[in-house]
Design an enzyme around this catalytic site. Structure first.
Site, short mmCIF file in Angstrom:
data_model
loop_
_atom_site.label_atom_id
_atom_site.label_comp_id
_atom_site.label_asym_id
_atom_site.label_seq_id
_atom_site.Cartn_x
_atom_site.Cartn_y
_atom_site.Cartn_z
N TYR A 145 0.89 -0.98 -0.21
CA TYR A 145 -0.19 0.18 0.17
C TYR A 145 1.05 1.35 -0.28
O TYR A 145 1.90 1.02 0.94
CB TYR A 145 -1.22 -0.09 1.40
CG TYR A 145 -2.09 1.11 1.07
CD1 TYR A 145 -3.14 0.92 0.39
CD2 TYR A 145 -1.22 2.75 2.02
CE1 TYR A 145 -3.92 2.12 0.60
CE2 TYR A 145 -2.17 3.53 2.34
CZ TYR A 145 -3.89 3.25 1.53
OH TYR A 145 -4.58 4.20 1.77
N SER A 229 2.11 8.57 -15.30
CA SER A 229 2.70 9.02 -15.98
C SER A 229 2.14 10.51 -15.26
O SER A 229 1.70 10.43 -15.31
CB SER A 229 1.84 8.98 -17.58
OG SER A 229 1.48 9.75 -18.73
N LEU A 281 4.45 -9.59 -7.83
CA LEU A 281 5.24 -9.69 -7.14
C LEU A 281 6.44 -9.40 -6.38
O LEU A 281 6.63 -9.95 -5.92
CB LEU A 281 6.38 -9.33 -8.90
CG LEU A 281 5.42 -9.90 -10.33
CD1 LEU A 281 6.55 -8.74 -11.63
CD2 LEU A 281 5.19 -11.52 -10.40
N VAL A 283 7.52 -6.29 -3.25
CA VAL A 283 6.91 -4.87 -2.97
C VAL A 283 8.27 -3.71 -3.79
O VAL A 283 9.79 -3.91 -3.41
CB VAL A 283 7.56 -4.38 -1.87
CG1 VAL A 283 7.09 -2.42 -0.76
CG2 VAL A 283 6.87 -5.47 -0.47
N ARG A 418 -15.96 14.91 -7.34
CA ARG A 418 -16.62 14.15 -6.81
C ARG A 418 -17.35 14.36 -5.73
O ARG A 418 -18.22 13.42 -6.15
CB ARG A 418 -16.32 13.05 -7.43
CG ARG A 418 -16.61 11.82 -7.60
CD ARG A 418 -16.13 10.84 -8.10
NE ARG A 418 -15.39 10.11 -7.15
CZ ARG A 418 -14.80 8.34 -7.08
NH1 ARG A 418 -14.82 8.61 -8.32
NH2 ARG A 418 -13.89 7.83 -6.18
N TYR A 481 -8.60 11.77 -21.87
CA TYR A 481 -10.11 10.99 -20.81
C TYR A 481 -11.10 11.17 -20.79
O TYR A 481 -11.41 12.37 -22.01
CB TYR A 481 -9.36 12.35 -19.58
CG TYR A 481 -8.56 11.87 -18.16
CD1 TYR A 481 -7.39 11.78 -18.76
CD2 TYR A 481 -8.99 10.95 -16.97
CE1 TYR A 481 -6.34 11.07 -17.41
CE2 TYR A 481 -8.12 10.43 -15.61
CZ TYR A 481 -6.45 10.85 -16.41
OH TYR A 481 -6.15 10.43 -15.52
#
Lengths: 561, 634
Positions: A145, A229, A281, A283, A418, A481
């Protein structure tokens, strides 16, 4: 930080007593400002009303959280290492989700699904090595995380997982270990958050230039794990261009290269197994990144186009030229007048101008591109002129620095918007793709139309918001987007419906030559399309890597494959 | 039904005010309108054409400029020049002409409303059936009347060559396509880009006849898929969100060029389309042609039709100007089926079915007894309705009068003589004293082929049950499996004659069984199919219905195998020779009384047999067919 919404607890949109929209807090340029057009826009676009609120559950009810499945032997050995850990409900819930609509919506309703059973906070590479060893030994499932800004369901705990799930929070691994001024590289722990990295480097006179929209919260390790990106990628490059060296801890051991050569021909680049592995796979613990001296000169700008088609044609032309190399640019489609009130009132003047100049001009089709030039002063000014000259050929008009800056700021606060919508029965999401230049306009039209058609077929009363913007330009294509939102009053299962529409939109994207993802990643949300995206053999390659590196599926978040 | 006679209003108010009415249709929402010349310019400058120009320039010795100039000329020859003024002129003229020719022109308003909606949503393709020259402008006329954007129409190049008329058509929205393009790469490229640009820009609704040619026999003609390909491509390549196809069925009581068509089928060539020829045809305009029925079908979304059947992302890996191929058959056949369902059958078509089952010699000499004709037709009416036909049967008139009016309308084919109805044969030119036996046969054939054409109007109603009936009668079997096998065989042989959806044999068979059971003609269980007592009449009618086709196939197979292969050992003859040889073979058989089927003289059937033989291939197959056809005769 909010536990059931985006960003800082003190920053949010709300309607004040006078019914005006306001952005609280002090952190952003917009903070403390009144946004007059927002109410009309909400009402006009979504048919939302201030009278109809859908408030969130205010505090987490820890009884709603499933009791933790504890692997006692593992816990004992972790205790012995002195690495901090927690089994508190709040800590576990906080790390059980990213920021997909369905995740936040469930939290607002107080619904909690499978969450990690335990959180550990390693503070350095060797802590991680210990934890991974212990997890392998005791067959515990690890989910790394970082900043928790995933929008691909990557952080969701697989409900079918019966082992103890441990969230490995990298936030304490946040130091810059060294800066190499001769080679212009910095060696950084992977838990560092974007804005801290940039701030600390700035103090030494450097920057990475990697600025994803989520950079306030997302972490370096997360960028590597998802192939992130940033908006200045034209100047500095995407994460894969910035990474010089990576260290990752896997159940098999540590993977890293033996030197820092700027490029190597040593078989397939093993970094590319790491970048985009989405925590399946191992950290990422430490990264060596390219850095640059802070730019001598920065200049914002903006251009308004009479319509989207002209704007896209202009971007394509700009992308062909050298001047794109010092330019970051986002391109907003059809800003309706109300939203544009966030920009200054330059619109009225523009409308008059266009009406006299262009036949058949429609103010509702107006588009804005915001620009940011960086580099040495002379180059910036020269490139700026080139860009405005090109824009003029496509009917673009310079609309000032101030608007450019506001446009930039908007990208950081848009996620807060949002949460405001959800207060008033409006749910929405953004999703992205990358697509060759010749298909940009077609994909925009078709995906928007598909969204509208699907909503209509599924009985959404109010027409949805369905819009798009071009956010990145490449030699061979662009990143697009899409924004999709609607008023869900009267729908019994809005989230299910929403997911169906988003699914249809993704199918439409793929059918129109768009990619599965430009930088959000696959996670669990989009993994059903992986096979067709990378072919059977491609998927088999990835699986065999997983099988070798992590045969017992210790990194069991089940993303990607 | 929500149908309106558009001539009724024309008879009550002035044609001039109709032609000068305000015309402000709601166009396609996406694109601002562009002019006809913009359209040509966009076509020429398109990426696809630039790409093809380069290819052609490399392949030939021509320069880019020369290739481009060639393309410009082709486009000039091709392009439409839609102008409202000419639409008005056309409207005025057609009002006059239609009122003279037809008693009514019915249009279904519901379909028209759906079309009006569809035109605003996505590019629309109008796909009418093609049975007569009249089809050509009727759609534009109806759309003009109801304030819907008028279409651009794909037409054959010969029309463009007609003095004055060509130009008028061009300005009424026609664009012209050469008849045989062959492998002319540049032409294909220019044409397809022109069509695709029309679709992409939503310039205007695009009208084309998917059958390519006017049907000489009034049955559906196998589709020309080239045009369909061009029209669908913008959807498959993601250049438009969707395309709407609107199948249109145009049905006629009486077809303007009936006798011309029959002559063509007998090998008398079609006159060249000239303006002079048109004026000559004005004699034709003095006659009554009953009613016309224009039925706008349910708009079809290409997106929905292809959902799950095609993976559009397969075009992601090549630039979109590179040519690719994809499914269009399915789409086309769906259109056909809707066209068929939307077409209206007149009582005359049923009468033609009945008349054709009466021996030809009776028809030409004494004639068929009126009461028998009437009873059989009324019986058939019931059956047709049972099978789901759209019949246009006037309600307020007695059956007797309906049928009488049909005979009157079709006085060119039949005539009432006392209590009988007999076939009208062409008048013998006065200068000729005596006709040869062959010419006599031809005289009868003209009338018989006209009758057959009208029978074909109800072909889609009876075809599948008729195939089942034939199979039952020939095999004498009740085993469902065996019947199905033979049904498939029959379908394969006749697949050039009638249009079937490939791979849907089971559905076709089931449909036939269902219809036959529904009218009480058969009983069936999972294993068995048995004909009921009452069903005998239906079965024998249906067998006789399809008999002319089967007989014609047999005769030609016999010819090919016995005459062509075994006797002359000549297995290499040209198509033209074949037609001539078969024709004289058939005439001989008819004269000797061995054959009653005049339809075997039709070049249409001959062509179809030939392509059936070609597709079925080897001689071994031929033997098989031959054995089977002997079986069919027995």
């Amino acid at each position: 930080m909010k536990w059931n919404g985006w960003g800082y607890s003190d920053s949010r949109f709300l309607f004040n007593k006078k019914g005006q929209a306001e952005f609280t807090g002090k952190r952003y340029r917009l903070s403390g400002m009144i946004i007059p057009g927002l109410k009309d826009w909400m009402e006009g676009t979504f048919g939302a009303s201030l009278q109809h609120k859908a408030p969130a559950t205010p505090i987490l009810n820890s009884t709603a959280v499933q009791p933790a499945t504890i692997n006692e032997a593992f816990v004992e050995e972790v205790k012995a290492t002195t690495i901090p850990f927690s089994v508190e409900a709040e800590d576990r819930v906080f790390r059980a989700h990213g920021h997909c609509l369905h995740e936040i919506f469930a939290l607002r309703e107080g619904k909690i699904g499978r969450v990690p059973d335990m959180v550990v906070w390693p503070s350095c590479h060797s802590d991680v090595v210990k934890i991974v060893e212990l997890a392998s030994k005791h067959n515990v499932c690890l989910i790394p995380y970082g900043g928790g800004t995933s929008v691909s369901s990557a952080l969701e705990c697989p409900p079918e997982e019966t082992r103890s799930i441990v969230s490995l929070d990298t936030s304490q691994m946040n130091r810059i270990l060294w800066i190499d001024e001769k080679n212009l590289t910095a060696h950084v722990e992977a838990g560092i958050v974007g804005q801290d990295l940039e701030r600390l480097l700035n103090e030494s006179g450097y920057c990475t230039g990697h600025e994803p929209d989520s950079m306030e919260f997302s972490s370096l390790g997360g960028w590597v794990a998802t192939r992130a990106s940033g908006m200045k990628k034209n100047i500095y490059g995407n994460i894969e261009d910035l990474v010089v060296h990576v260290k990752m801890v896997t159940p098999r051991g540590v993977i890293e290269k033996s030197c820092q050569g700027p490029r190597m021909s040593t078989g397939p680049d093993v970094h590319h197994f790491i970048m985009g592995s989405e925590g399946t796979l191992g950290v990422v613990t430490e990264v060596t990144l390219k850095i640059r001296p802070m730019p001598e000169y920065q200049k914002y700008g903006s251009v308004v186009f009479p319509n989207f088609e002209q704007g896209v044609a202009c971007l394509r032309e700009v992308a062909k030229q050298v001047c794109a190399k010092s330019l970051s640019c986002f391109f907003w489609h059809a800003l309706k007048p109300q939203v544009s009130s966030i920009f200054t009132s330059f619109l009225d003047g523009l409308k008059k101008f266009y009406i006299t100049k262009f036949k058949g001009f429609d103010p509702n089709r107006l588009c804005v591109a915001t620009l940011l030039f960086e580099g040495d002063r002379e180059k910036v000014l020269q490139h700026e002129k080139q860009v405005y000259d090109i824009a003029a050929k496509f009917g673009g008009l310079a609309a000032g620095e101030d608007n450019g800056q506001r446009g930039y700021m908007l990208t950081f606060v848009i996620a807060y918007l949002r949460d405001l919508g959800m207060e008033y029965y409006v749910i929405g999401e953004s999703f992205e793709t990358s697509v060759p230049w010749d298909r940009v306009l077609d994909i925009c039209r078709n995906v928007k139309a598909r969204i509208i058609r699907e909503c209509k077929d599924k009985g959404v009363q109010f027409p949805p918001l369905s819009t798009c913007r071009v956010t990145q330009t490449y030699d061979a294509g662009a990143c697009v987007y899409f924004y999709f939102a609607f008023n869900y009053r009267g729908l019994s299962d809005p989230i299910h419906m929403f997911e169906q529409v988003e699914h249809a939109a993704r199918e439409e994207i793929l059918a129109n030559g768009g990619s599965l993802s430009h930088h959000h990643g696959v996670g669990k949300l989009r993994k059903e399309w992986m096979r067709e995206t990378v072919s059977d053999v491609g998927l088999g390659m990835l699986k065999s890597v997983k099988d070798y590196v992590d045969p017992n599926n210790i990194f069991g978040n089940r993303n990607l494959l | 039904l929500g149908e309106l006679d558009i001539l009724e209003e024309r008879r009550q108010s002035g044609d001039l005010s109709h032609a000068l009415r305000t015309f402000s249709p709601q166009p396609y929402k996406e694109k601002p309108p562009c002019s006809a010349s913009d359209l040509s310019k966009r076509t020429l400058e398109s990426q696809y054409l630039q790409y093809v120009f380069k290819e052609i320039a490399t392949e030939s010795s021509l320069s880019m400029e020369e290739v481009k100039e060639d393309a410009r000329l082709l486009l000039e020859e091709m392009s439409q020049n839609l102008q409202l003024g000419f639409i008005r002129l056309m409207g005025y003229t057609l009002s006059k002409v239609f009122k003279r020719l037809y008693t009514n022109i019915y249009v279904n308003m519901e379909g028209l409303n759906m079309l009006q909606q569809a035109i605003q949503e996505s590019p629309v393709i109008l796909m009418p059936t093609h049975r007569s020259y009249i089809d050509f402008l009727i759609i534009s006329y109806v759309l003009f009347t109801y304030d819907i954007p008028v279409p651009v129409i794909a037409a054959g190049l010969p029309l463009a060559g007609m003095k004055l008329v060509g130009e008028i058509l061009r300005r009424s929205g026609a664009f012209f396509i050469r008849r045989s393009i062959g492998s002319d790469k540049l032409y294909w490229a220019v044409l397809s880009e022109y069509v695709k640009t029309i679709v992409r820009t939503g310039f205007a609704p695009l009208e084309f006849f998917v059958e390519g040619l006017r049907s000489r026999t009034l049955k559906s003609v196998p589709p020309k898929l080239g045009m369909m390909h061009m029209v669908l491509e913008p959807y498959f390549k993601g250049e438009v969100f969707d395309i709407t196809l609107v199948p249109i069925s145009i049905s006629y009581d009486r077809v303007l060029e009936e006798s011309l068509l029959a002559h063509e089928l007998l090998g008398i060539p079609k006159p060249k389309e000239t303006t002079k020829g048109l004026f000559k045809a004005t004699k034709v305009l003095q006659e009554d042609y009953g009613c016309m029925h224009v039925n706008f079908g349910q708009p079809l979304s290409v997106r929905e039709l292809c959902q799950g059947k095609i993976n559009r992302s397969q075009y992601n890996l090549t630039p979109r100007q590179v040519k690719t191929s994809y499914l269009k058959h399915l789409v086309t056949l769906t259109v056909f089926r809707i066209q068929e369902e939307g077409s209206y059958i007149s009582p005359w078509s049923l009468m033609a079915c009945v008349l054709l089952q009466c021996p030809t010699s009776t028809l030409t000499e004494r004639g068929m007894v009126w009461s028998e004709l009437k009873d059989r037709t009324l019986w058939l009416k019931k059956l047709a309705l049972r099978f789901g036909a759209h019949l246009r049967w006037p309600e307020q008139v007695s059956d007797q009068n309906v049928l009488l009016s049909m005979v009157a309308l079709h006085h060119s084919i039949v005539a009432h003589k006392g209590d009988r109805v007999c076939l009208v044969r062409e008048e013998v030119p006065i200068r000729k004293h005596r006709l040869s036996a062959e010419e006599e046969v031809n005289r009868t054939a003209v009338a018989m082929l006209m009758l057959a054409s009208y029978r074909n109007q109800s072909l889609h109603i009876f075809l599948r049950p008729a195939m089942l009936a034939t199979v039952i009668q020939v095999t004498k079997s009740t085993q469902r499996d065996e019947l199905f096998t033979f049904f498939c065989f029959l379908k394969e042989i006749l697949s050039n004659e009638f249009i079937f959806v490939p791979g849907k044999s089971t559905q076709d068979f089931e449909e036939a069984c269902f219809l036959m059971k529904d009218c009480g003609a058969i009983l069936f269980s999972p294993e068995e199919v048995t004909v009921t007592e009452a069903g005998q009449e239906v079965v024998s009618f249906l067998c006789a219905f399809i008999q002319p086709f089967i007989r014609s196939y047999q005769v030609m197979n016999t010819y090919v195998i016995l005459v062509c292969y075994y006797t002359t050992n000549k297995n290499n003859i040209s198509e033209k020779e074949f037609h001539l040889a078969v024709r004289s073979f058939v005439v001989k058989l008819i004269l000797s009384g061995e054959l009653q089927t005049y339809e075997a003289l039709s070049s249409d059937i001959q062509k179809n047999v030939l392509s059936a033989l070609r597709t079925l291939g080897s001689l071994l197959e031929l033997e098989k067919i031959f054995t089977h056809s002997l079986l069919l005769t027995s």
